[in-house]
Design a protein around this motif. Structure first.
Motif, short mmCIF file in Angstrom:
data_model
loop_
_atom_site.label_atom_id
_atom_site.label_comp_id
_atom_site.label_asym_id
_atom_site.label_seq_id
_atom_site.Cartn_x
_atom_site.Cartn_y
_atom_site.Cartn_z
N ALA A 1 34.80 24.54 14.12
CA ALA A 1 34.27 24.01 15.38
C ALA A 1 33.54 25.10 16.15
O ALA A 1 32.40 24.92 16.58
N LEU A 2 34.18 26.24 16.30
CA LEU A 2 33.59 27.32 17.09
C LEU A 2 32.30 27.86 16.46
O LEU A 2 31.39 28.28 17.16
N VAL B 1 30.29 26.05 14.03
CA VAL B 1 29.27 25.05 13.68
C VAL B 1 28.78 24.25 14.87
O VAL B 1 27.60 23.91 14.96
N PHE B 2 29.69 23.95 15.81
CA PHE B 2 29.32 23.06 16.91
C PHE B 2 28.06 23.47 17.68
O PHE B 2 27.21 22.62 17.97
N PHE C 1 22.08 33.78 22.24
CA PHE C 1 23.37 33.16 22.53
C PHE C 1 24.30 33.26 21.32
O PHE C 1 25.47 33.63 21.43
N ARG D 1 25.54 36.84 20.58
CA ARG D 1 26.69 37.22 21.40
C ARG D 1 27.98 36.62 20.84
O ARG D 1 29.02 37.25 20.82
N ARG D 2 27.88 35.41 20.34
CA ARG D 2 29.06 34.78 19.74
C ARG D 2 29.55 35.56 18.53
O ARG D 2 30.75 35.65 18.29
N GLU E 1 31.97 37.99 19.68
CA GLU E 1 33.10 37.53 20.50
C GLU E 1 34.02 36.54 19.81
O GLU E 1 35.18 36.40 20.20
N LEU E 2 33.51 35.86 18.81
CA LEU E 2 34.24 34.72 18.26
C LEU E 2 35.52 35.13 17.54
O LEU E 2 36.57 34.51 17.72
N PRO F 1 37.49 37.95 17.84
CA PRO F 1 38.55 38.29 18.79
C PRO F 1 39.08 37.07 19.54
O PRO F 1 40.29 36.90 19.69
N PHE F 2 38.17 36.22 19.97
CA PHE F 2 38.58 35.01 20.68
C PHE F 2 39.58 34.21 19.86
O PHE F 2 40.65 33.84 20.33
N PHE F 3 39.21 34.00 18.61
CA PHE F 3 40.05 33.18 17.74
C PHE F 3 41.39 33.84 17.45
O PHE F 3 42.45 33.21 17.51
#
Lengths: 220, 220
Positions: B176-177, B179-180, B202, B205-206, B209-210, B212-214
DNA sequence: GTCTATATGTTGATAGAC
DNA sequence: GTCTATCAACATATAGAC
Protein backbone atom coordinates in the motif's frame (compact mmCIF):
# COMPACT_ATOMS: atom_id res chain seq x y z
CA UNK A 1 -51.64 34.59 -16.15
CA UNK A 2 -49.24 31.86 -17.14
CA UNK A 3 -49.58 28.59 -15.31
CA UNK A 4 -46.42 27.50 -13.53
CA UNK A 5 -45.77 24.83 -10.97
CA UNK A 6 -42.42 25.43 -9.32
CA UNK A 7 -40.42 28.59 -9.78
CA UNK A 8 -37.04 27.03 -8.96
CA UNK A 9 -37.24 24.28 -11.56
CA UNK A 10 -34.60 25.07 -14.17
CA UNK A 11 -35.68 22.01 -16.10
CA UNK A 12 -39.40 21.82 -15.35
CA UNK A 13 -39.94 18.84 -17.64
CA UNK A 14 -37.73 16.47 -15.67
CA UNK A 15 -39.13 14.03 -13.16
CA UNK A 16 -36.89 14.10 -10.13
CA UNK A 17 -37.49 10.47 -9.26
CA UNK A 18 -36.79 9.19 -12.76
CA UNK A 19 -33.64 11.23 -12.98
CA UNK A 20 -32.50 9.73 -9.70
CA UNK A 21 -33.27 6.19 -10.85
CA UNK A 22 -31.28 6.74 -14.02
CA UNK A 23 -28.38 8.20 -12.09
CA UNK A 24 -28.22 5.24 -9.77
CA UNK A 25 -28.45 2.74 -12.60
CA UNK A 26 -25.74 4.63 -14.45
CA UNK A 27 -23.60 4.64 -11.32
CA UNK A 28 -23.88 0.87 -11.05
CA UNK A 29 -23.03 0.27 -14.69
CA UNK A 30 -20.23 2.83 -14.99
CA UNK A 31 -18.59 1.54 -11.83
CA UNK A 32 -18.83 -2.03 -13.06
CA UNK A 33 -17.78 -1.52 -16.70
CA UNK A 34 -15.89 1.77 -16.74
CA UNK A 35 -16.92 4.72 -18.89
CA UNK A 36 -15.64 3.22 -22.15
CA UNK A 37 -17.04 -0.23 -21.43
CA UNK A 38 -20.47 0.91 -20.25
CA UNK A 39 -23.41 0.58 -22.64
CA UNK A 40 -26.34 2.96 -22.62
CA UNK A 41 -28.63 0.00 -23.22
CA UNK A 42 -27.47 -1.71 -20.05
CA UNK A 43 -28.05 1.47 -18.06
CA UNK A 44 -31.53 1.89 -19.49
CA UNK A 45 -32.35 -1.71 -18.64
CA UNK A 46 -31.03 -1.36 -15.10
CA UNK A 47 -33.12 1.81 -14.65
CA UNK A 48 -36.15 0.09 -16.18
CA UNK A 49 -36.62 2.85 -18.74
CA UNK A 50 -36.04 3.26 -22.44
CA UNK A 51 -32.69 4.13 -23.89
CA UNK A 52 -34.07 7.31 -25.44
CA UNK A 53 -35.00 8.58 -22.01
CA UNK A 54 -31.38 8.56 -20.97
CA UNK A 55 -30.62 11.10 -23.67
CA UNK A 56 -33.72 13.08 -22.77
CA UNK A 57 -32.41 13.52 -19.24
CA UNK A 58 -28.67 13.74 -19.79
CA UNK A 59 -28.24 14.55 -23.50
CA UNK A 60 -25.22 12.29 -24.03
CA UNK A 61 -23.30 9.39 -22.57
CA UNK A 62 -20.43 11.72 -21.76
CA UNK A 63 -22.61 14.03 -19.68
CA UNK A 64 -24.15 11.09 -17.86
CA UNK A 65 -20.71 9.71 -17.15
CA UNK A 66 -19.63 13.07 -15.80
CA UNK A 67 -22.66 13.32 -13.52
CA UNK A 68 -21.93 9.86 -12.14
CA UNK A 69 -18.26 10.65 -11.64
CA UNK A 70 -18.99 13.91 -9.77
CA UNK A 71 -21.38 12.12 -7.47
CA UNK A 72 -18.90 9.34 -6.75
CA UNK A 73 -15.96 11.72 -6.35
CA UNK A 74 -17.82 13.84 -3.84
CA UNK A 75 -18.40 10.78 -1.71
CA UNK A 76 -14.88 9.74 -0.77
CA UNK A 77 -12.70 12.64 0.30
CA UNK A 78 -14.80 15.51 1.68
CA UNK A 79 -15.41 13.94 5.08
CA UNK A 80 -11.75 12.99 5.33
CA UNK A 81 -10.78 16.56 4.54
CA UNK A 82 -13.19 17.82 7.17
CA UNK A 83 -11.63 15.61 9.80
CA UNK A 84 -8.05 16.43 8.82
CA UNK A 85 -8.82 20.14 8.76
CA UNK A 86 -10.66 20.13 12.08
CA UNK A 87 -9.35 21.14 15.51
CA UNK A 88 -9.22 17.57 16.82
CA UNK A 89 -5.93 16.21 18.14
CA UNK A 90 -3.64 14.53 15.62
CA UNK A 91 -4.07 11.08 17.11
CA UNK A 92 -7.81 11.54 17.13
CA UNK A 93 -7.76 12.55 13.48
CA UNK A 94 -5.94 9.39 12.46
CA UNK A 95 -8.37 7.20 14.35
CA UNK A 96 -11.37 8.95 12.89
CA UNK A 97 -10.11 8.85 9.30
CA UNK A 98 -9.40 5.12 9.59
CA UNK A 99 -12.87 4.51 11.03
CA UNK A 100 -14.53 6.76 8.45
CA UNK A 101 -12.79 5.29 5.43
CA UNK A 102 -13.05 1.62 6.30
CA UNK A 103 -16.70 2.00 7.24
CA UNK A 104 -17.52 3.76 4.04
CA UNK A 105 -15.47 1.54 1.76
CA UNK A 106 -16.88 -1.64 3.26
CA UNK A 107 -20.22 -0.39 1.96
CA UNK A 108 -18.79 0.79 -1.38
CA UNK A 109 -15.79 -1.47 -1.99
CA UNK A 110 -15.69 -0.73 -5.73
CA UNK A 111 -15.43 3.03 -5.36
CA UNK A 112 -11.60 3.27 -5.26
CA UNK A 113 -11.17 0.99 -8.26
CA UNK A 114 -13.69 3.03 -10.22
CA UNK A 115 -12.21 6.41 -9.31
CA UNK A 116 -8.64 5.33 -9.95
CA UNK A 117 -9.60 3.79 -13.27
CA UNK A 118 -11.57 6.83 -14.30
CA UNK A 119 -8.88 9.33 -13.39
CA UNK A 120 -6.26 7.15 -15.03
CA UNK A 121 -8.00 6.93 -18.41
CA UNK A 122 -9.69 10.34 -18.37
CA UNK A 123 -7.29 13.00 -17.12
CA UNK A 124 -9.91 15.57 -18.10
CA UNK A 125 -11.82 14.40 -15.03
CA UNK A 126 -9.20 15.73 -12.63
CA UNK A 127 -10.63 19.27 -12.50
CA UNK A 128 -14.08 17.73 -12.05
CA UNK A 129 -12.73 15.80 -9.09
CA UNK A 130 -11.42 18.95 -7.50
CA UNK A 131 -14.65 20.87 -7.99
CA UNK A 132 -16.62 17.88 -6.75
CA UNK A 133 -14.68 17.95 -3.48
CA UNK A 134 -15.05 21.67 -3.03
CA UNK A 135 -15.59 24.80 -5.05
CA UNK A 136 -12.11 25.97 -4.18
CA UNK A 137 -9.03 25.95 -6.35
CA UNK A 138 -6.59 23.04 -5.86
CA UNK A 139 -4.14 25.10 -3.87
CA UNK A 140 -6.77 26.15 -1.40
CA UNK A 141 -7.73 22.64 -0.44
CA UNK A 142 -4.15 21.80 0.29
CA UNK A 143 -3.47 24.89 2.28
CA UNK A 144 -6.47 24.62 4.57
CA UNK A 145 -5.73 21.04 5.60
CA UNK A 146 -1.98 21.07 5.29
CA UNK A 147 -1.35 24.28 7.20
CA UNK A 148 -3.35 22.87 10.06
CA UNK A 149 -1.56 19.53 9.98
CA UNK A 150 1.85 21.12 9.68
CA UNK A 151 1.27 23.12 12.82
CA UNK A 152 0.02 20.12 14.77
CA UNK A 153 2.94 17.95 13.66
CA UNK A 154 5.39 20.72 14.55
CA UNK A 155 3.86 20.84 18.02
CA UNK A 156 4.28 17.12 18.49
CA UNK A 157 7.84 17.21 17.20
CA UNK A 158 8.75 19.99 19.60
CA UNK A 159 7.25 18.02 22.47
CA UNK A 160 9.42 15.05 21.36
CA UNK A 161 6.38 12.82 21.00
CA UNK A 162 6.63 12.48 17.24
CA UNK A 163 9.18 12.35 14.45
CA UNK A 164 9.11 14.96 11.74
CA UNK A 165 7.04 14.24 8.65
CA UNK A 166 5.66 16.51 5.97
CA UNK A 167 1.87 16.88 5.98
CA UNK A 168 1.55 15.53 2.46
CA UNK A 169 3.47 12.34 3.24
CA UNK A 170 1.38 12.05 6.40
CA UNK A 171 -1.86 12.21 4.45
CA UNK A 172 -0.72 9.96 1.60
CA UNK A 173 0.48 7.29 4.03
CA UNK A 174 -2.82 7.38 5.86
CA UNK A 175 -4.90 7.21 2.70
CA UNK A 176 -2.69 4.51 1.24
CA UNK A 177 -3.18 2.21 4.22
CA UNK A 178 -6.96 2.73 4.17
CA UNK A 179 -7.76 2.84 0.47
CA UNK A 180 -5.23 0.57 -1.22
CA UNK A 181 -6.70 -2.74 -0.04
CA UNK A 182 -9.98 -1.81 -1.73
CA UNK A 183 -8.33 -0.53 -4.89
CA UNK A 184 -6.34 -3.76 -5.19
CA UNK A 185 -9.18 -5.90 -3.89
CA UNK A 186 -9.41 -8.37 -6.79
CA UNK A 187 -5.65 -8.92 -6.70
CA UNK A 188 -5.52 -9.31 -2.94
CA UNK A 189 -8.43 -11.71 -2.85
CA UNK A 190 -6.63 -13.92 -5.35
CA UNK A 191 -3.22 -13.59 -3.70
CA UNK A 192 -4.56 -14.27 -0.21
CA UNK A 193 -6.95 -16.93 -1.45
CA UNK A 194 -10.00 -15.36 0.18
CA UNK A 195 -13.56 -14.61 -0.93
CA UNK A 196 -15.75 -11.55 -0.35
CA UNK A 197 -16.44 -12.59 3.20
CA UNK A 198 -12.79 -13.27 3.92
CA UNK A 199 -11.92 -9.86 2.57
CA UNK A 200 -14.35 -8.23 4.99
CA UNK A 201 -12.76 -10.07 7.89
CA UNK A 202 -9.39 -8.92 6.64
CA UNK A 203 -10.59 -5.30 6.72
CA UNK A 204 -12.16 -5.73 10.13
CA UNK A 205 -8.78 -6.75 11.49
CA UNK A 206 -7.26 -3.68 9.89
CA UNK A 207 -9.80 -1.45 11.58
CA UNK A 208 -8.25 -2.25 14.94
CA UNK A 209 -4.62 -2.41 13.86
CA UNK A 210 -4.24 0.49 11.47
CA UNK A 211 -4.38 3.40 13.91
CA UNK A 212 -1.76 1.98 16.29
CA UNK A 213 0.37 0.98 13.31
CA UNK A 214 0.29 4.47 11.91
CA UNK A 215 0.83 6.31 15.19
CA UNK A 216 3.70 4.09 16.29
CA UNK A 217 5.36 4.69 12.95
CA UNK A 218 5.68 8.32 13.90
CA UNK A 219 7.10 7.88 17.38
CA UNK A 220 10.55 9.39 17.76
CA UNK B 1 14.43 -32.83 -47.89
CA UNK B 2 12.01 -30.20 -46.78
CA UNK B 3 13.45 -26.76 -46.21
CA UNK B 4 12.97 -25.48 -42.67
CA UNK B 5 14.50 -22.64 -40.77
CA UNK B 6 13.85 -23.15 -37.07
CA UNK B 7 12.45 -26.34 -35.63
CA UNK B 8 11.13 -24.72 -32.45
CA UNK B 9 8.93 -22.17 -34.21
CA UNK B 10 5.33 -23.10 -33.47
CA UNK B 11 4.20 -20.19 -35.67
CA UNK B 12 6.93 -20.14 -38.33
CA UNK B 13 5.21 -17.36 -40.25
CA UNK B 14 5.55 -14.77 -37.52
CA UNK B 15 8.31 -12.20 -37.51
CA UNK B 16 9.61 -11.92 -33.97
CA UNK B 17 10.52 -8.26 -34.32
CA UNK B 18 7.15 -7.24 -35.73
CA UNK B 19 5.32 -9.17 -33.04
CA UNK B 20 7.36 -7.36 -30.42
CA UNK B 21 6.68 -3.97 -31.98
CA UNK B 22 2.96 -4.66 -32.00
CA UNK B 23 3.05 -5.85 -28.42
CA UNK B 24 4.77 -2.70 -27.26
CA UNK B 25 2.43 -0.45 -29.21
CA UNK B 26 -0.52 -2.35 -27.78
CA UNK B 27 0.92 -2.00 -24.30
CA UNK B 28 1.14 1.75 -24.68
CA UNK B 29 -2.39 2.10 -26.01
CA UNK B 30 -4.07 -0.35 -23.62
CA UNK B 31 -2.38 1.26 -20.64
CA UNK B 32 -3.41 4.72 -21.80
CA UNK B 33 -7.02 3.96 -22.84
CA UNK B 34 -7.94 0.78 -21.03
CA UNK B 35 -9.05 -2.37 -22.82
CA UNK B 36 -12.53 -1.09 -23.64
CA UNK B 37 -11.32 2.34 -24.71
CA UNK B 38 -8.41 1.14 -26.85
CA UNK B 39 -8.81 1.12 -30.63
CA UNK B 40 -7.09 -1.38 -32.87
CA UNK B 41 -6.47 1.42 -35.36
CA UNK B 42 -4.52 3.42 -32.79
CA UNK B 43 -2.41 0.39 -31.94
CA UNK B 44 -1.68 -0.29 -35.60
CA UNK B 45 -0.68 3.32 -36.10
CA UNK B 46 1.60 3.31 -33.04
CA UNK B 47 3.23 0.11 -34.28
CA UNK B 48 3.55 1.56 -37.79
CA UNK B 49 1.80 -1.41 -39.35
CA UNK B 50 -1.58 -2.11 -40.85
CA UNK B 51 -4.60 -2.96 -38.76
CA UNK B 52 -5.00 -6.31 -40.52
CA UNK B 53 -1.57 -7.31 -39.30
CA UNK B 54 -2.69 -7.06 -35.71
CA UNK B 55 -5.23 -9.78 -36.37
CA UNK B 56 -2.70 -11.80 -38.30
CA UNK B 57 -0.46 -11.88 -35.22
CA UNK B 58 -2.99 -12.00 -32.40
CA UNK B 59 -6.29 -13.06 -34.00
CA UNK B 60 -8.49 -10.71 -31.96
CA UNK B 61 -8.44 -7.62 -29.79
CA UNK B 62 -9.26 -9.74 -26.78
CA UNK B 63 -6.22 -11.99 -27.28
CA UNK B 64 -3.98 -9.00 -27.79
CA UNK B 65 -5.34 -7.40 -24.63
CA UNK B 66 -4.66 -10.59 -22.75
CA UNK B 67 -1.08 -10.79 -24.02
CA UNK B 68 -0.46 -7.21 -22.94
CA UNK B 69 -2.02 -7.81 -19.54
CA UNK B 70 0.06 -10.91 -18.87
CA UNK B 71 3.24 -9.06 -19.76
CA UNK B 72 2.35 -6.14 -17.50
CA UNK B 73 1.19 -8.36 -14.66
CA UNK B 74 4.40 -10.32 -14.67
CA UNK B 75 6.35 -7.16 -14.23
CA UNK B 76 5.18 -5.90 -10.85
CA UNK B 77 5.02 -8.62 -8.26
CA UNK B 78 7.44 -11.45 -9.04
CA UNK B 79 10.54 -9.64 -7.81
CA UNK B 80 8.71 -8.52 -4.68
CA UNK B 81 7.66 -12.10 -4.05
CA UNK B 82 11.23 -13.27 -4.54
CA UNK B 83 12.50 -10.79 -1.96
CA UNK B 84 9.76 -11.54 0.55
CA UNK B 85 10.26 -15.27 0.17
CA UNK B 86 14.04 -15.07 0.43
CA UNK B 87 16.24 -15.76 3.45
CA UNK B 88 17.12 -12.09 4.02
CA UNK B 89 16.37 -10.51 7.38
CA UNK B 90 12.95 -8.94 7.80
CA UNK B 91 14.29 -5.39 7.97
CA UNK B 92 16.38 -6.02 4.89
CA UNK B 93 13.34 -7.30 3.03
CA UNK B 94 11.36 -4.15 3.75
CA UNK B 95 14.17 -1.91 2.58
CA UNK B 96 14.67 -3.92 -0.59
CA UNK B 97 10.98 -4.03 -1.48
CA UNK B 98 10.69 -0.26 -1.04
CA UNK B 99 13.73 0.30 -3.19
CA UNK B 100 12.60 -2.20 -5.80
CA UNK B 101 9.08 -0.90 -6.11
CA UNK B 102 9.78 2.82 -6.14
CA UNK B 103 12.57 2.36 -8.65
CA UNK B 104 10.44 0.33 -10.95
CA UNK B 105 7.30 2.45 -10.64
CA UNK B 106 9.19 5.67 -11.25
CA UNK B 107 9.98 4.19 -14.64
CA UNK B 108 6.46 2.81 -15.18
CA UNK B 109 4.21 5.15 -13.19
CA UNK B 110 1.05 4.13 -15.05
CA UNK B 111 1.38 0.41 -14.35
CA UNK B 112 -0.61 0.34 -11.08
CA UNK B 113 -3.46 2.41 -12.53
CA UNK B 114 -3.63 0.10 -15.52
CA UNK B 115 -3.53 -3.13 -13.54
CA UNK B 116 -6.07 -1.95 -10.99
CA UNK B 117 -8.38 -0.71 -13.71
CA UNK B 118 -8.05 -3.91 -15.68
CA UNK B 119 -8.64 -6.22 -12.73
CA UNK B 120 -11.54 -4.06 -11.59
CA UNK B 121 -13.41 -4.17 -14.89
CA UNK B 122 -12.32 -7.63 -16.04
CA UNK B 123 -12.49 -10.08 -13.15
CA UNK B 124 -11.79 -12.82 -15.68
CA UNK B 125 -8.22 -11.52 -15.70
CA UNK B 126 -7.59 -12.55 -12.10
CA UNK B 127 -6.54 -16.11 -12.95
CA UNK B 128 -4.35 -14.69 -15.72
CA UNK B 129 -2.69 -12.49 -13.12
CA UNK B 130 -1.95 -15.46 -10.93
CA UNK B 131 -0.51 -17.52 -13.73
CA UNK B 132 1.49 -14.52 -14.93
CA UNK B 133 3.15 -14.31 -11.53
CA UNK B 134 3.87 -18.00 -11.34
CA UNK B 135 2.59 -21.26 -12.65
CA UNK B 136 1.48 -22.26 -9.20
CA UNK B 137 -2.05 -22.25 -7.79
CA UNK B 138 -3.08 -19.20 -5.72
CA UNK B 139 -2.68 -20.97 -2.41
CA UNK B 140 0.91 -21.95 -3.17
CA UNK B 141 2.09 -18.41 -3.72
CA UNK B 142 0.69 -17.35 -0.40
CA UNK B 143 2.12 -20.27 1.49
CA UNK B 144 5.67 -19.95 0.19
CA UNK B 145 5.99 -16.26 1.11
CA UNK B 146 3.67 -16.17 4.07
CA UNK B 147 5.05 -19.20 5.86
CA UNK B 148 8.49 -17.66 5.66
CA UNK B 149 7.31 -14.26 6.85
CA UNK B 150 5.25 -15.73 9.65
CA UNK B 151 8.29 -17.50 11.02
CA UNK B 152 10.46 -14.41 10.81
CA UNK B 153 7.86 -12.23 12.49
CA UNK B 154 7.37 -14.82 15.23
CA UNK B 155 11.11 -14.72 15.84
CA UNK B 156 11.12 -10.96 16.17
CA UNK B 157 8.09 -11.01 18.46
CA UNK B 158 9.73 -13.58 20.72
CA UNK B 159 12.83 -11.42 20.88
CA UNK B 160 10.62 -8.50 21.89
CA UNK B 161 11.89 -6.41 18.99
CA UNK B 162 8.62 -6.36 17.10
CA UNK B 163 4.88 -6.32 17.70
CA UNK B 164 2.75 -9.14 16.38
CA UNK B 165 1.28 -8.75 12.93
CA UNK B 166 -0.11 -11.27 10.48
CA UNK B 167 1.99 -11.79 7.36
CA UNK B 168 -0.84 -10.73 5.07
CA UNK B 169 -1.36 -7.40 6.84
CA UNK B 170 2.41 -6.97 6.80
CA UNK B 171 2.55 -7.41 3.02
CA UNK B 172 -0.54 -5.34 2.28
CA UNK B 173 0.71 -2.44 4.37
CA UNK B 174 4.06 -2.53 2.63
CA UNK B 175 2.55 -2.69 -0.84
CA UNK B 176 0.00 0.00 0.00
CA UNK B 177 2.68 2.48 1.03
CA UNK B 178 4.70 1.80 -2.11
CA UNK B 179 2.05 1.38 -4.78
CA UNK B 180 -0.83 3.61 -3.75
CA UNK B 181 0.82 6.94 -4.61
CA UNK B 182 1.23 5.75 -8.20
CA UNK B 183 -2.25 4.29 -8.44
CA UNK B 184 -3.72 7.56 -7.18
CA UNK B 185 -1.18 9.68 -9.01
CA UNK B 186 -3.57 11.92 -10.97
CA UNK B 187 -5.57 12.62 -7.82
CA UNK B 188 -2.52 13.32 -5.70
CA UNK B 189 -0.96 15.59 -8.27
CA UNK B 190 -4.14 17.68 -8.29
CA UNK B 191 -4.59 17.62 -4.52
CA UNK B 192 -0.99 18.51 -3.79
CA UNK B 193 -0.85 20.95 -6.68
CA UNK B 194 2.27 19.38 -8.21
CA UNK B 195 3.31 18.40 -11.73
CA UNK B 196 5.13 15.33 -13.01
CA UNK B 197 8.42 16.61 -11.73
CA UNK B 198 7.00 17.50 -8.34
CA UNK B 199 5.55 14.02 -8.10
CA UNK B 200 8.96 12.49 -8.70
CA UNK B 201 10.46 14.60 -5.92
CA UNK B 202 7.60 13.49 -3.70
CA UNK B 203 8.49 9.85 -4.39
CA UNK B 204 12.18 10.47 -3.87
CA UNK B 205 11.44 11.72 -0.38
CA UNK B 206 9.38 8.61 0.26
CA UNK B 207 12.29 6.41 -0.76
CA UNK B 208 14.20 7.54 2.30
CA UNK B 209 11.31 7.76 4.73
CA UNK B 210 9.23 4.71 3.97
CA UNK B 211 11.46 1.99 5.39
CA UNK B 212 11.97 3.70 8.77
CA UNK B 213 8.28 4.55 8.85
CA UNK B 214 7.30 0.96 8.29
CA UNK B 215 9.82 -0.60 10.66
CA UNK B 216 9.09 1.80 13.48
CA UNK B 217 5.40 1.04 13.11
CA UNK B 218 6.17 -2.51 14.17
CA UNK B 219 8.31 -1.76 17.24
CA UNK B 220 6.77 -3.07 20.43
C1' DG C 1 4.29 -11.17 -44.11
C1' DT C 2 2.06 -7.07 -45.25
C1' DC C 3 -1.10 -4.46 -47.60
C1' DT C 4 -6.08 -2.42 -49.41
C1' DA C 5 -10.80 -2.93 -49.44
C1' DT C 6 -14.84 -4.38 -47.38
C1' DA C 7 -18.20 -7.14 -44.71
C1' DT C 8 -20.55 -7.43 -40.34
C1' DG C 9 -22.11 -6.06 -36.13
C1' DT C 10 -22.57 -2.57 -32.37
C1' DT C 11 -23.41 1.76 -30.34
C1' DG C 12 -24.73 6.41 -29.33
C1' DA C 13 -27.99 9.38 -30.71
C1' DT C 14 -32.37 11.33 -32.97
C1' DA C 15 -37.23 11.57 -35.03
C1' DG C 16 -41.60 11.33 -34.17
C1' DA C 17 -45.91 8.92 -32.25
C1' DC C 18 -48.49 8.73 -27.99
C1' DG D 1 -42.39 12.37 -20.10
C1' DT D 2 -41.97 8.02 -22.19
C1' DC D 3 -42.03 5.04 -25.86
C1' DT D 4 -40.75 2.52 -30.77
C1' DA D 5 -38.20 2.66 -34.82
C1' DT D 6 -34.30 4.01 -37.17
C1' DC D 7 -30.00 6.50 -38.61
C1' DA D 8 -25.21 7.40 -39.03
C1' DA D 9 -20.83 6.43 -37.33
C1' DC D 10 -17.62 3.66 -35.93
C1' DA D 11 -14.83 -0.76 -34.64
C1' DT D 12 -13.65 -5.39 -35.17
C1' DA D 13 -12.68 -8.73 -38.19
C1' DT D 14 -11.99 -11.02 -42.78
C1' DA D 15 -11.05 -11.65 -47.96
C1' DG D 16 -7.97 -11.49 -51.17
C1' DA D 17 -4.13 -9.13 -53.90
C1' DC D 18 0.84 -8.60 -53.83
Amino acid sequence: MVKRTRRRAVRPTHDERTEQRILEAAHAVFVRRGTAGARMQEIAQEAAVNQALLHYYFRSKERLAEAVFRRAAGELLPRVIDVLGSDAALEEKVARVVELELDHLLRAPFLPGYLISELHHHPERVPQLISAITGLAPGDISSKVFVKLRAQIAGRVEARTMRAITPDQFVVNLLALCVFPFAARPMLMALLGIDREGFERFIERRRAELTPFFLKALRP
